[in-house]
Scaffold this active site. Structure first.
Site, PDB file in Angstrom:
ATOM      1  N   SER A  35     -38.922  22.828 -10.615  1.00 35.83           N
ATOM      2  CA  SER A  35     -38.008  23.785 -11.226  1.00 35.83           C
ATOM      3  C   SER A  35     -38.721  25.141 -11.276  1.00 35.83           C
ATOM      4  CB  SER A  35     -37.576  23.328 -12.617  1.00 35.83           C
ATOM      5  OG  SER A  35     -38.651  23.328 -13.520  1.00 35.83           O
ATOM      6  N   HIS A  64     -36.337  17.111 -12.603  1.00 36.11           N
ATOM      7  CA  HIS A  64     -37.428  16.133 -12.499  1.00 36.11           C
ATOM      8  C   HIS A  64     -36.941  14.697 -12.359  1.00 36.11           C
ATOM      9  CE1 HIS A  64     -40.324  19.157 -14.606  1.00 36.11           C
ATOM     10  NE2 HIS A  64     -39.984  19.523 -13.394  1.00 36.11           N
ATOM     11  N   GLU A  78     -36.823  18.597 -20.505  1.00 34.70           N
ATOM     12  CA  GLU A  78     -37.909  17.878 -21.176  1.00 34.70           C
ATOM     13  C   GLU A  78     -37.720  17.838 -22.688  1.00 34.70           C
ATOM     14  OE1 GLU A  78     -41.586  19.854 -19.934  1.00 34.70           O
ATOM     15  OE2 GLU A  78     -40.732  20.107 -17.939  1.00 34.70           O
ATOM     16  N   GLU A  95     -42.784  13.675 -14.238  1.00 38.31           N
ATOM     17  CA  GLU A  95     -43.931  13.831 -15.144  1.00 38.31           C
ATOM     18  C   GLU A  95     -44.180  12.590 -15.991  1.00 38.31           C
ATOM     19  OE1 GLU A  95     -43.305  17.455 -17.351  1.00 38.31           O
ATOM     20  OE2 GLU A  95     -43.467  18.711 -15.563  1.00 38.31           O
ATOM     21  N   ASP A 152     -38.171  21.681 -23.252  1.00 38.11           N
ATOM     22  CA  ASP A 152     -38.102  22.653 -22.161  1.00 38.11           C
ATOM     23  C   ASP A 152     -36.710  22.503 -21.572  1.00 38.11           C
ATOM     24  OD1 ASP A 152     -38.236  24.325 -20.031  1.00 38.11           O
ATOM     25  OD2 ASP A 152     -39.867  23.265 -18.987  1.00 38.11           O
ATOM     26  N   GLU A 179     -38.719  25.977 -24.812  1.00 36.90           N
ATOM     27  CA  GLU A 179     -39.077  26.719 -23.600  1.00 36.90           C
ATOM     28  C   GLU A 179     -37.817  26.990 -22.771  1.00 36.90           C
ATOM     29  OE1 GLU A 179     -42.335  24.809 -21.568  1.00 36.90           O
ATOM     30  OE2 GLU A 179     -41.534  25.384 -19.628  1.00 36.90           O
ATOM     31  N   ASP A 186     -41.169  30.526 -19.630  1.00 36.72           N
ATOM     32  CA  ASP A 186     -41.854  29.957 -18.452  1.00 36.72           C
ATOM     33  C   ASP A 186     -41.302  30.653 -17.203  1.00 36.72           C
ATOM     34  OD1 ASP A 186     -42.813  28.386 -16.361  1.00 36.72           O
ATOM     35  OD2 ASP A 186     -41.634  26.618 -16.853  1.00 36.72           O
ATOM     36  N   LYS A 226     -49.140  29.089 -16.239  1.00 39.01           N
ATOM     37  CA  LYS A 226     -49.373  28.173 -15.129  1.00 39.01           C
ATOM     38  C   LYS A 226     -50.107  28.970 -14.061  1.00 39.01           C
ATOM     39  CE  LYS A 226     -45.050  25.510 -15.612  1.00 39.01           C
ATOM     40  NZ  LYS A 226     -43.614  25.527 -15.226  1.00 39.01           N
ATOM     41  N   HIS A 265     -49.289  22.206 -17.064  1.00 41.21           N
ATOM     42  CA  HIS A 265     -49.284  21.557 -15.747  1.00 41.21           C
ATOM     43  C   HIS A 265     -48.005  21.923 -14.983  1.00 41.21           C
ATOM     44  CE1 HIS A 265     -46.788  17.832 -17.313  1.00 41.21           C
ATOM     45  NE2 HIS A 265     -46.303  18.967 -17.755  1.00 41.21           N
ATOM     46  N   LYS A 304     -49.206  21.689 -22.297  1.00 41.84           N
ATOM     47  CA  LYS A 304     -48.208  20.774 -21.747  1.00 41.84           C
ATOM     48  C   LYS A 304     -48.848  20.048 -20.589  1.00 41.84           C
ATOM     49  CE  LYS A 304     -43.937  21.785 -20.632  1.00 41.84           C
ATOM     50  NZ  LYS A 304     -42.865  22.588 -19.956  1.00 41.84           N
TER      51      LYS A 304
HETATM   52  P1  PGA Z   1     -42.028  22.518 -12.737  1.00 39.97           P
HETATM   53  O1  PGA Z   1     -41.560  22.102 -14.199  1.00 39.97           O
HETATM   54  O2  PGA Z   1     -43.481  22.289 -12.635  1.00 39.97           O
HETATM   55  O3  PGA Z   1     -41.199  21.592 -11.902  1.00 39.97           O
HETATM   56  O4  PGA Z   1     -41.641  23.956 -12.569  1.00 39.97           O
HETATM   57  C1  PGA Z   1     -42.328  22.293 -15.337  1.00 39.97           C
HETATM   58  C2  PGA Z   1     -41.689  23.292 -16.242  1.00 39.97           C
HETATM   59  O5  PGA Z   1     -40.573  23.782 -15.982  1.00 39.97           O
HETATM   60  O6  PGA Z   1     -42.308  23.622 -17.240  1.00 39.97           O
HETATM   61 ZN    ZN Z   2     -40.605  25.030 -17.940  1.00 42.10          ZN
END
Ligand code: PGA
Ligand code: ZN
Length: 397
Positions: free
Chosen positions: A40, A144, A153, A194, A230, A271, A298, A323, A351, A374
């Site tokens: 995503s 996911h 999430e 995940e 999230d 998030e 994010d 990230k 992650h 996370k």
């Molecule tokens: P992604 O998802 O690593 O698939 O982008 C994680 C997130 O959105 O936090």
């Molecule tokens: Zn996210």
């Protein structure tokens, strides 16, 4: 000085190829790191190239600027060399996957030369004493997992845990308890990327199951456990509305809905509640509930100081997700953390849904004094980071 940089394709947790880098130094320092990969992904992230292309381009442009040129321990110089070799804003030449693998491998080699653990090398002598609380992905769907929740999430947050280790095990217990509750309700569940349960339930039912699982484990362990989300709302946003299966919510309805959920479930963390271009919506929601929960960007910020600055100007959030592969280097990631904390925002380290055994983010979270990390709850590529956190806590004690 760096004497060699080797790059190769290795497997990630989804079975896709990703870039791994080895960095060697003159004095015998060695570092190895691999790039994670998102599903995503935010529209404004740095570019992930197909690994074969990224590796070829990095060998051509980046390696000659690093070997015999820079010290692994000088992270700013390493990362400036990567930026110089690439020459674009978004690493579209050598790929953010090559860049971040080399950046992280160099940091590890630098730590090795110093004989220091990575968290100490990155955090320095003034590193804080606090440890991050792991946000554990327990139930999820979105990009996911197919046929599961719309919200990406549901994250356990053991905020009252007396130690990292107790927090890590608390999340695993919530994950196990959620599985029992699903069984009791006769709901089968596969797992998402995940490792979260990915049942075909409504978001409302997922809230109920999560609430019950968290309360049960809280009662059992005797310390406070809350949960967060999230929403990854950019993935649900199309034609001006948010899609929940066949139903839709307007941006105003989405803000009302999230604010209600924050109060109903005492959420500690939310998030990406809104689309990645909706700074104003983020600001309105933060204004409404930012005193009692973290509103984290994010896909909104993509670890990018320019996007974060825009957000700070309008009060778009009170937290940023970090990230390293969204931006390409550890130096850039540190700059985002710095800017956030100078403006009273929390920086949460994360992650990606596609991961490897690499543990760099565990060290990064400790080095930057992050309130949360996370990194999943169960499954090898997630437990790699969680177990590393437990080791770091032991080492630092
Ligand atoms: P992604 O998802 O690593 O698939 O982008 C994680 C997130 O959105 O936090
Ligand atoms: Zn996210």
């Amino acid at each position: 000085r760096i004497t060699s940089v080797s790059l190769r394709r290795v497997l990630d947790s989804r079975g896709n190829p990703t870039v791994e880098a080895d960095v060697l130094t003159e004095s015998g320092g060695f570092g190895r790191a691999a790039a994670p990969s998102g599903a995503s992904t935010g529209e404004y992230e740095a570019i992930e190239l197909p690994p074969t292309e990224a590796i070829a381009a990095a060998r051509r442009h980046a390696v000659p600027r690093l070997v015999d040129e820079v010290y692994a321990g000088n992270q700013r110089e390493v990362d400036a060399a990567l930026r110089g070799a690439d020459g674009t804003e978004n690493f579209s030449e050598i790929g953010a996957n090559s860049a971040v693998a080399i950046s992280m491998a160099a940091a590890k080699a630098g730590a090795d030369v110093l004989g220091a653990p990575l968290y100490q090398h990155l955090g320095g002598a003034f590193r804080g004493e606090n440890f991050p609380t792991p946000l554990g992905n327990v139930i999820g769907g979105g990009e996911h997992a197919k046929e599961a929740t719309n919200i990406q999430e549901f994250l356990a947050a053991p905020v009252g845990a007396p130690s990292v280790s107790e927090a890590v095990f608390a999340n695993a217990q919530v994950h196990a308890r959620a599985s029992e509750i699903l069984d009791e309700r006769g709901i089968p569940a596969a797992k998402g990327d995940e490792g979260a349960w990915a049942p075909a339930v409504s978001d409302e039912e997922a809230f109920e199951i999560m609430d019950e699982a968290v309360s049960d484990v809280e009662d059992d362990l005797g310390f406070e456990i809350r949960f967060g989300l999230d929403i990854a709302a950019s993935e649900m946003f199309e034609d001006g509305v948010y899609h929940y299966g066949d139903e839709t919510k307007t941006p105003d309805e989405q803000i009302d809905y999230v604010a209600e959920m924050v109060d109903e479930y005492d959420l500690v963390y939310v998030e990406d509640p809104l689309d990645e271009n909706d700074y104003e919506g983020f600001a309105e929601l933060t204004d409404r509930v930012g005193d009692r929960t973290l509103i984290c960007g994010d896909d909104l910020f993509v670890t990018n100081v320019d996007r974060l600055s825009e957000g700070i100007d309008v009060g778009a959030a009170n937290s940023i997700l970090i990230k390293p592969n969204q931006i390409g280097t550890l130096s850039d990631a540190f700059d985002a953390v710095e800017l956030a904390s100078r403006n009273g925002m929390d920086a949460v380290i994360s992650h990606r849904s596609g991961e490897t055994e690499d543990t760099t983010i565990a060290h990064l979270a400790v080095a930057t004094d992050a309130p949360f990390i996370k990194t999943g709850t169960v499954q090898g590529e997630r437990t790699a980071k969680l177990n590393e956190l437990i080791r770091i806590a032991d080492d630092a004690a």
